[in-house]
Scaffold this motif. Structure first.
Motif: not given
Length: 667
Positions: A440-447
């Protein structure tokens, strides 16, 4: 008829029709017959067809709808469209009144005047008028960025496209609600039933669906209405206003439809009484209401009170009782969120509440489960809190038969098996590298609004984490083409594109970087506030709670979260690694750019999404506007440009191509 004669007659007819629309839809006092009105409208349509060079986007003929759109453009609100804090009981409203007085330093016995207005169950719209003409209408979206629905909003018959007054304000930023009356909602659903189309669940959904039609002619068929209730900004106007009640009267003077249910109440008790009065006649009204809104009437008080990141401190929505139904809790599951918090979720026997089938409801915390004595197998009252979010209200204990089971929060994370720890009212996975948290953190980071690394779909992120390739977000910058090509469904081209996107993301802004870190309670707006206040990472790392609370829009929760985040050794190590991989902030390049401070508007189809060019211009210090005015510096023209081109030519604005813009940026 000569061109000059046609132009004169077209302008005359437009002025007359705008006036008669105002008499009919706003004042409810027509002075001509329907037949006379229709004759003028037909004459105008005919003349506009014969003389297309006199096109005007605010002509009364647009009420029947224009050409279909391919998609809705994004619009950044100049002022964030905040949501309202909700209150459901008299006690909550009385406490709001006490809080207002405490904040203002007033005596508890002081009487506060409240502008009390109906809370419509519709779709919020932001309107921009320049020199008395509607230029932009946009949806609320996420409060910062909405969709441009100007073409559809122009079809709403009771909304003036040109203000029926002499010397209108130079600039108006307004907020209102698009509504569908109950009878019209019924008519539309009956037609859809005959045509075998899916029915709308409620008038609000129908209104929202109507506004978001790509074909404005379809919107025009829906007979939407609009009610205005908020002057967000006004410039270039002689009349001064100092209260919300005065602003509502001014809206009416300017020719806008306002509610006849607005009332100025002296004190909170009077406001509560009026809420009960409206609630009693709720079912007799032609449109849906879901409560009232109390607004502190005095603007100087509003300014003192300010806003949180989500809502103004000077207003509250006092909601009518939400729609409820009874159903059974089949099971309780646990979700793990981006910050590692475990949230219990009730799995329900599906039930229809207010036109929406509900099968899940958040139970929020274990404390709430215990407080409400909720068990698996219970029959419960479920409501859509605020008519939106499903929640379990209470248990029907009389229907218990002994088969119900108590729920216990797991001792170990259902995702990674790590120990679950209690953190205040919450339970949290103790593993900061829990795969679900990391994913979930990665999804947020790359958004897009964060580091904007295009191409990282959920499936790729799942594989990177599950295979142990990415163990924290900084590992993204260690990826190479070969590693990516070893993932399922990642070919050479996609791998190359991902590496390019990763490399390009290294140059970002301080605000986007803060947002990308995923600090709890820090959204895009707060990230911008932090970037403006602290300027660089070192200052932000050392920020105290007291310094953070000095920022208008930052409260206790946010301040605590920011301090806590930067006190974690793991977080600081991740930030250091990100910087070592080349992430840098390009805010300073704005000062050196040749377009710094210059304003741009885009029209037509460009080679890439408009958001790409918007971010490019802003990165170099330029400003992207939504509409053409004489103060605009450049209009960037793509294929099949719209009416903005004609307007820019008349205003003497510099007109450039996409390539010319890119050349300017390189220069």
């Amino acid at each position: 008829m000569t061109k000059e004669e046609a132009k004169k007659r077209i302008n005359e007819l437009r002025k007359l029709l705008h006036y008669h629309n105002y008499r009919y839809y706003v004042l409810d006092d027509p002075v001509i017959s329907d037949a006379e009105y229709d004759a003028m409208m037909e004459e105008l349509k005919k003349l506009e067809k014969e003389f297309p060079e006199f096109y005007d986007p605010n002509s009364p003929t647009v009420k029947v709808g224009g050409e279909p759109l391919n998609r809705f453009e994004k619009v950044e609100h100049k002022i964030p469209m905040l949501s309202l804090e909700d209150g459901f009981s008299d006690e909550e409203i009385v406490e709001f009144d006490r809080r207002v007085k405490r904040f203002l330093g007033l005596s508890p016995d002081e009487i506060i005047d409240y502008s009390v207005e109906p809370k419509f169950d519709g779709l919020s719209i932001n309107l921009i008028y320049e020199n008395g003409k509607l230029t932009t209408a946009s949806t609320r979206g996420d409060g910062l960025v909405g969709e441009n629905v100007t073409q559809n909003i122009r079809t709403i018959r009771n909304l003036p496209l040109v203000l029926p007054i002499e010397n209108p304000p130079e600039y108006l930023d307004l907020q209102g609600e698009v509504l569908l009356e109950k009878d019209e909602f019924k008519r539309i659903n009956e037609e859809r039933l005959k045509e075998g189309l899916p029915l709308f669940a409620n008038p609000r959904n129908a209104a929202a669906g109507s506004v978001r039609q790509l074909d404005p002619k379809e919107t025009a068929k829906r007979n939407l209405i609009m009610i205005l209730y908020y002057i967000r900004d006004i410039k270039g106007f002689s009349k001064e206003i100092s209260r919300q009640s005065e602003a509502l009267n001014l809206l009416k003077e300017l020719g806008f439809p306002i509610s006849d249910l607005n009332r100025l109440c002296h004190g909170v008790d009077e406001a509560i009484s009026y809420k009960k009065e409206l609630e009693a006649k709720r079912d007799t009204l032609p449109y849906e209401l879901d409560g009232i809104v109390l607004k502190v009437d005095r603007f100087d008080y509003q300014k003192q009170l300010g806003n949180t990141t989500k809502s103004p401190r000077w207003a509250i929505a006092f909601k009518f009782p939400a729609q409820q139904a009874t159903t059974k809790i089949k099971d309780i599951e646990v979700n793990v969120g981006r910050t590692g918090i475990l949230t219990p979720v009730a799995i329900l026997e599906p039930v229809n509440i207010g036109g929406v089938v509900v099968s899940r409801a958040s139970l929020h915390t274990m404390d709430e489960i215990e407080k409400k004595d909720i068990m698996i197998g219970d029959t419960v009252f479920v409501q859509r809190a605020g008519d939106v979010i499903p929640e379990v209200v209470k248990v029907v204990k009389d229907l218990r038969d002994g088969t119900q089971k108590k729920f216990k929060m797991p001792d170990f994370c259902p995702i990674c098996g790590s120990k679950v720890v209690k953190d205040g009212a919450y339970y949290r996975c103790s593993n900061i590298n829990c795969p679900k948290v990391l994913k979930e953190s990665i999804k947020h980071f790359v958004s897009r609004k964060a580091m904007n690394i295009d191409g990282f779909g959920d499936k790729i992120i799942e594989q990177l984490v599950d295979k142990g390739i990415v163990k924290d977000v900084s590992d993204i910058y260690k990826l190479d083409k070969e590693t990516l090509m070893n993932l399922d469904r990642v070919g050479e081209k996609l791998a190359e594109n991902l590496i390019t996107a990763i490399s390009r993301s290294k140059g970002t802004t301080f605000a986007k970087f803060i947002y990308a870190l995923g600090i709890r309670h820090v959204g895009e707006f707060v990230a911008k506030l932090l970037a403006e206040r602290f300027k660089n990472l070192e200052n932000l790392k050392k920020a105290t709670k007291e310094q953070l609370l000095e920022i208008n829009g930052v409260g206790e929760e946010i301040a605590d979260s920011v301090v806590s985040f930067f006190s974690e050794k793991k977080n600081l190590e991740t930030i250091d690694k990100l910087l070592s991989y080349g992430i840098h902030f390009e805010d300073e390049t704005k000062k050196k750019s040749s377009i710094a401070g210059k304003s741009f508007v885009f029209t037509g189809t460009l080679s890439k999404p408009r958001e790409y060019f918007k971010e490019l211009v802003e990165k170099h210090g330029g400003i992207v506007r939504n509409s053409v005015s004489k103060n605009l510096d450049y209009l960037v023209v793509g294929e099949n440009p719209g009416s903005k081109l004609q307007k820019a030519q008349k205003a003497g604005v510099n007109i450039i191509t996409e390539q010319e813009l890119l050349d300017m940026l390189e220069g």
